[in-house]
Structure formats: structure tokens, C-alpha cells
Scaffold this active site. Structure first.
Site, PDB file in Angstrom:
ATOM      1  N   HIS A 182      24.084  -8.619  63.708  1.00 30.72           N
ATOM      2  CA  HIS A 182      23.682  -7.895  64.946  1.00 30.72           C
ATOM      3  C   HIS A 182      24.839  -7.182  65.745  1.00 30.72           C
ATOM      4  CE1 HIS A 182      19.879  -9.384  63.637  1.00 30.72           C
ATOM      5  NE2 HIS A 182      20.070 -10.299  64.099  1.00 30.72           N
ATOM      6  N   HIS A 209      24.651 -15.179  62.152  1.00 27.03           N
ATOM      7  CA  HIS A 209      23.584 -14.689  61.944  1.00 27.03           C
ATOM      8  C   HIS A 209      23.707 -13.506  62.772  1.00 27.03           C
ATOM      9  CE1 HIS A 209      19.667 -13.779  61.400  1.00 27.03           C
ATOM     10  NE2 HIS A 209      19.551 -13.268  62.715  1.00 27.03           N
ATOM     11  N   GLU A 210      24.400 -13.853  64.111  1.00 28.33           N
ATOM     12  CA  GLU A 210      24.479 -13.099  65.182  1.00 28.33           C
ATOM     13  C   GLU A 210      25.591 -12.084  65.210  1.00 28.33           C
ATOM     14  OE1 GLU A 210      21.656 -13.149  67.626  1.00 28.33           O
ATOM     15  OE2 GLU A 210      20.810 -14.572  66.797  1.00 28.33           O
TER      16      GLU A 210
END
Length: 354
Positions: free
Chosen positions: A22, A18-19
Site C-alpha cells: 500500500h 502487506h502494508e
């Protein structure tokens, strides 16, 4: 010990991907990323590489990517040029950076399913009758245990799913089934009975029933890398659609709220699937990754979906949302998430002691 390790690894992989979404999109736009962290709280371990500090923190229930100039009020810090500020980028770039986290959760699911389908093939139930129910249309038509359905109304049947689809499409009209019974092929005429049953979400629907159950015999269909990737994407999309439908049914109160689960339920599921083997654990990881992606896309302030909503409003109006309104929205969002998490944990505890 194995269960604890499995829980940490699954959560770690989900948070990391998920990170990573980003992080990669931010770096693609040359936005500064001072910190990439797995976990919250005190730093256990860290190192500096380039302009980013990579951290492993004590509480493994999330993670974060700190962006340079994340808000207009943030100071960029020494040596960070203004052009690398996140808040100074056009809204469409900020939307892509924020959306990349949930998107990477979906990508992770596709990759996992791709690997599973490529390694193990696709399992399909064969159209073999396991049991004929008492007083059913199948019993009246003299269908028998062990019969393999070869065709319905002249259309070939290869798998149980195709047989179930043909039965539903009949809408109660008489069907001609060609079945293999031991060493001979026979034709059977059967008329499904239309009954009211509950679907996956507990809603009453009309379905055509023959009154047969599958034998459980399966066939493994070998898939190459290309077809496995397509199957993985289709599986991910199917679960996305079902999950969205489930969220809608929860809001409509068709599904009881006590079905909501939290971290304790996730830990229990991971522990159970870890004991069943790596394949089951990977399939569960993909499922949780999809749910995590969808959860983060909800238009709730403090979640990725809330940020996307704010940046979309800015795109339409040509100016950022009033800071005071943003602050109020964030407080409401945090309060909602705390209440939701508390309710989910309560459900977990209640379910555990039932």
C-alpha cells in the site's frame, strides 16, 4: 521462547510486506502517507521520517497505512496539499493502491519459494516402488518392491509424478511398464483398476489405480536463479489455485466448515515448523502469505477486496457509491468478519482439546 519469537517474526514480516505494498504504490502516485504502523493499539515506538510517522504498536495482529484524505470527509491536515489526497485521485489509482497490499503478499511468497528452490533445489520423488499392495493390479502383474519404472508404453519416466500421470491417463487400459529390477531390465504388463476415491476436497472421483506406493527416494534438482524464480512463481500459482478451489468448496459445503482455522491454529503451525528448521518455517510463511493475500481480496467491505469493489462500481457508474450504502456495507462486513473470526477461534479451541 523460540516459538513465541517465530510467531512474532512471521506475523511481523507478513504484515510489513502487506502494508509496504500500500505504502509504495501510494508514494508512487505522490499520495500523502501520514502514518505507517505495524500492529494496533497503543504506540510502543515511533519516529518521523519525511512526511510519514513510522509506528510499532502493542497488538501485533495487523497493521495499517493511513493515507492523506483517505475519505472525502477527512481533513488533510496542516501542510498537506490537496493534490496528495487519496480520495481525490481517480478510481484506477485508488484500486492500484488498495490492491498492492495483497499483491505484495503474493510477491513475498514468490520470493521465499525462489530462495528455497535456489538454495535447496527442487525435490522430486523417484519412480521407485516402495510397496505393492495385496490383491492389486500391480501384484497380479508381478511388480515388486524396489522396482524402478523406466518407461510406460515407450515413454520415459523420470519422476513419480510422471508415473502417476501416466496411470491416470490410462483410464484402466493395459500398460506396458519397463522396470529396472536389481541388475536387469524387465517388461511388465499391468492393467490399472478404476476405483472411486476422494480427492483433496473430499469429493468422490474415479481414478485409475495400480496399487503401488512410492519408496520415498528423492532426487534434488539444482536450479539457477532464473529457473528457481520460475519454479517459485509456479509453486505460488499452484497454491493460489488450490486455495481458491478450497474456498469455493467451503461455500458449496463440500469441505466441512470445521476446517476453518484462526490465529491459534496459525500460531500452532508456526511453532511446529519453527522446531523443524528455517526451511520449513519459510515454506509455511509463504503459504500463510498467499492465504492472507487471497483473504484480503475477498469482496467484503472493510477488506481490500471490498474497497476494490466500491472503486470498480465508481469507475463503471462515474460516481462514488452512496455514503449511506457504504456505511451499511461496512457494518455488515465488520459483523461478518467478527463472526468468522469467532467461529475460527471456536474451531481452534475445539481442535486443541480434541
Amino acid at each position: 521462547m523460540q516459538s513465541v519469537l517465530a510467531i512474532i517474526l512471521v506475523l511481523g514480516v507478513l504484515i510489513f510486506f502487506h502494508e509496504l505494498g500500500h505504502f509504495l504504490v501510494a508514494r508512487l502516485f505522490k499520495i500523502g502517507v501520514p502514518v505507517f504502523a505495524l500492529g494496533f493499539g497503543p504506540k510502543l515506538f515511533g519516529f518521523q521520517y519525511g512526511d510519514t510517522e513510522y509506528r510499532l504498536c502493542a497488538v501485533p495482529l495487523g497493521g495499517y497505512v493511513k493515507l492523506a484524505g483517505e475519505s472525502a470527509q477527512d481533513e488533510l491536515g496542516e501542510g498537506i496539499p490537496p493534490e496528495s489526497s487519496f480520495s481525490l485521485r481517480p478510481p484506477w489509482q485508488r484500486i492500484l493502491v488498495v490492491a498492492a497490499g495483497p499483491v505484495f503478499n503474493f510477491v513475498l511468497a514468490v520470493v521465499i519459494y525462489w530462495g528455497l528452490f535456489w538454495a535447496h533445489g527442487q525435490q522430486e520423488l523417484l519412480p521407485v516402488v516402495g510397496q505393492v499392495l495385496e490383491d492389486s493390479p500391480a501384484q497380479a502383474a508381478d511388480l515388486r518392491d524396489g522396482d524402478m519404472v523406466l518407461s510406460v508404453n515407450g515413454q520415459d519416466i523420470r519422476y513419480w509424478s510422471e508415473l502417476a500421470e501416466r496411470i491416470q491417463q490410462s483410464e484402466g487400459q493395459t500398460m506396458l511398464l519397463t522396470v529396472q529390477r536389481e541388475n536387469r531390465v524387465v517388461d511388465v504388463s499391468a492393467q490399472p483398476r478404476v476405483e472411486v476415491r476422494q480427492n483433496l476436497f473430499g469429493e468422490d472421483i474415479k481414478v485409475a489405480m495400480l496399487g503401488i506406493t512410492a519408496s520415498g527416494q528423492t532426487q534434488s534438482i539444482a536450479l539457477g536463479p532464473g529457473t528457481a524464480l520460475i519454479a517459485g512463481a509456479e509453486q505460488t500459482w499452484t497454491i493460489v489455485v488450490l486455495t481458491v478451489q478450497g474456498i469455493i468448496k467451503l461455500i458449496e459445503r463440500i469441505i466441512p466448515a470445521d476446517n476453518i482455522g484462526g490465529p491459534i491454529l496459525i500460531a500452532q503451525l508456526v511453532s511446529e515448523q519453527a522446531s523443524e528448521g528455517l526451511t520449513n518455517l519459510l515454506a509455511l510463511t509463504a503459504l500463510i502469505s498467499i492465504n492472507l493475500g487471497l483473504l484480503n481480496l475477498l469482496p467484503i467491505p472493510v477488506l481490500d477486496g471490498g474497497h476494490i469493489l466500491f472503486y470498480t462500481i465508481e469507475t463503471i457508474t462515474g460516481k462514488p457509491l452512496n455514503p449511506r450504502m457504504q456505511e451499511i456495507a461496512y457494518k455488515i462486513g465488520i459483523a461478518f468478519l467478527i463472526a468468522l473470526m469467532t467461529f475460527a477461534v471456536f474451531n481452534d479451541i475445539h481442535r486443541f482439546f480434541k
